[in-house]
Design a protein around this motif. Structure first.
Motif, PDB file in Angstrom:
ATOM      1  N   PRO A  43      -4.049 132.028  48.009  1.00  0.00           N
ATOM      2  CA  PRO A  43      -3.623 132.771  49.192  1.00  0.00           C
ATOM      3  C   PRO A  43      -2.291 133.492  49.035  1.00  0.00           C
ATOM      4  O   PRO A  43      -2.085 134.548  49.637  1.00  0.00           O
ATOM      5  N   SER A  44      -1.375 132.948  48.223  1.00  0.00           N
ATOM      6  CA  SER A  44      -0.039 133.530  48.124  1.00  0.00           C
ATOM      7  C   SER A  44       0.320 134.054  46.750  1.00  0.00           C
ATOM      8  O   SER A  44       1.379 134.663  46.589  1.00  0.00           O
TER       9      SER A  44
ATOM     10  N   ARG B  71       3.893 124.118  47.555  1.00  0.00           N
ATOM     11  CA  ARG B  71       3.512 125.157  48.523  1.00  0.00           C
ATOM     12  C   ARG B  71       2.069 125.608  48.301  1.00  0.00           C
ATOM     13  O   ARG B  71       1.327 125.860  49.249  1.00  0.00           O
ATOM     14  N   ILE B  72       1.653 125.723  47.038  1.00  0.00           N
ATOM     15  CA  ILE B  72       0.273 126.105  46.734  1.00  0.00           C
ATOM     16  C   ILE B  72      -0.693 125.052  47.274  1.00  0.00           C
ATOM     17  O   ILE B  72      -1.737 125.376  47.856  1.00  0.00           O
TER      18      ILE B  72
ATOM     19  N   ASP C 121       3.734 137.098  43.541  1.00  0.00           N
ATOM     20  CA  ASP C 121       3.660 136.468  44.859  1.00  0.00           C
ATOM     21  C   ASP C 121       3.451 137.564  45.895  1.00  0.00           C
ATOM     22  O   ASP C 121       4.250 138.514  45.959  1.00  0.00           O
TER      23      ASP C 121
ATOM     24  N   LYS D 203      -0.189 123.032  49.796  1.00  0.00           N
ATOM     25  CA  LYS D 203      -0.204 123.087  51.254  1.00  0.00           C
ATOM     26  C   LYS D 203      -1.073 124.237  51.758  1.00  0.00           C
ATOM     27  O   LYS D 203      -1.698 124.141  52.813  1.00  0.00           O
ATOM     28  N   GLU D 204      -1.105 125.338  51.003  1.00  0.00           N
ATOM     29  CA  GLU D 204      -1.935 126.484  51.398  1.00  0.00           C
ATOM     30  C   GLU D 204      -3.426 126.169  51.287  1.00  0.00           C
ATOM     31  O   GLU D 204      -4.246 126.783  51.960  1.00  0.00           O
TER      32      GLU D 204
END
Length: 339
Positions: free
Chosen positions: A298-299, A268-269, A320, A271-272
């Motif tokens: 970002p997250s 997920r990191i 998070d 993909k961000e």
């Protein structure tokens, strides 16, 4: 060698728990949590169990329990069977490396008890709380909280949120006694110093955003954290080798989670956008003096502070921005399921 039958049974349980966690079968943790609830008498259950929507779910601290009272049932008030069930919950919810760090941090209470001649330092003053009905149909959560440990697991439709996650170490390095040389959070520190020392000239000037530290993590223990100031050097400004070194630091924090969950979080990191990750340093460039670093994407936010105790008292946290306490998972659940 210990030949007691209970020792072998407990060893088998631990091995089974680590295998189960690697297969992401979180139904097991619900079963163990329910066994813990069933084992509790009325007085214990009143401390142990709370409604899922109870605001106490967002309470957490990392100072000693005699300084800030905790929710939940402490290990000290559990029998041996209940303590074994808590061990199973921890081994199912963490990786083997994560579980070992937790146990070593707890053992440092014995070191502090001797250093400070303080009988209130107690490795059994760690508290377990369960929120909601453990199972698969509705969100539920459990927490493990005490001095320098605050773990929060929120389970929604088989998915797990692992944040906020706080781990600390005092001493950062044990200087004397039977545990001399022990550094529980050594990789979080050493890998970051390797990255810092690889930076040259303008790179290092950009990464070091303050000559002094904050004496603690900046995000504190708020229920919901917002992104901090984007300070330091951007991932895109690092060489290929330095980028690998930054990932080694991030991977060390992810390694406390079961392998599949850590892999999913890393994906997920990516993909961000890894280029949006920042690495910032404050304080001394040498081990043994106060220093701090921050990794922010970002997250997510990672903070490491080793300021107290003249640079021998570590605080680390992973937050998070949208996912602490399972907020993103819960929002998705209620969007799909009518209530």
């Amino acid at each position: 060698m210990n030949s007691h039958p209970k020792f072998y049974l407990f060893s088998i349980v631990l091995v089974f728990s680590f295998i189960a966690s690697s297969f992401r079968f979180h139904g097991f943790s619900a079963d163990i949590a329910n066994l813990l609830l069933e084992s509790a008498n009325d007085k214990q259950k009143a401390k142990l169990l709370m409604a899922f929507d109870d605001n106490k779910r967002f309470d957490w601290a990392y100072v000693p329990p005699y300084q800030v009272a905790r929710n939940g049932l402490p290990l000290k008030e559990m029998d041996s069977n209940q303590k074994d069930l808590v061990t199973q919950l921890l081994t199912m919810s963490l990786s083997e490396a994560g579980y070992n760090k937790v146990k070593l941090i707890m053992s440092l209470e014995e070191v502090l008890a001797e250093l400070e001649s303080n009988p209130r330092r107690d490795p059994e003053m760690y508290f377990v709380s369960i929120f909601g009905k453990p199972g698969t149909s509705e969100p539920w959560a459990w927490q493990f909280d005490g001095h320098h440990i605050s773990l929060h697991f929120t389970i929604v439709n088989g998915e797990v949120s692992y944040t906020p996650r706080f781990l600390g170490s005092n001493p950062g390095e044990v200087k004397n006694g039977p545990k001399q040389g022990l550094r529980v959070l050594n990789r979080e520190e050493d890998l970051a110093f390797e990255l810092l020392n690889s930076l040259k000239g303008a790179q290092k000037q950009q990464a070091i955003f303050s000559g002094s530290t904050f004496n603690d993590i900046v995000s504190k223990t708020v229920a919901q954290v917002k992104p901090l100031e984007r300070v330091g050097i951007a991932y895109i400004q690092l060489s290929d080798q330095q980028q690998k070194m930054l990932w080694a630091v991030i991977d060390e924090y992810l390694s406390a989670m079961p392998t599949k969950d850590a892999s999913n979080r890393k994906e997920r990191i990516l993909k961000e956008g890894a280029d949006l990750i920042m690495f910032g340093w404050a304080g001394s460039e040498q081990p043994g003096s106060p220093h701090y670093y921050r990794i922010q994407g970002p997250s997510f936010l990672i903070e490491f502070d080793n300021s107290q105790g003249n640079g021998n008292h570590i605080h680390t946290v992973w937050r998070d921005f949208d996912g602490d306490f399972g907020r993103d998972l819960i929002k998705e659940h209620y969007a799909r399921v009518k209530h």
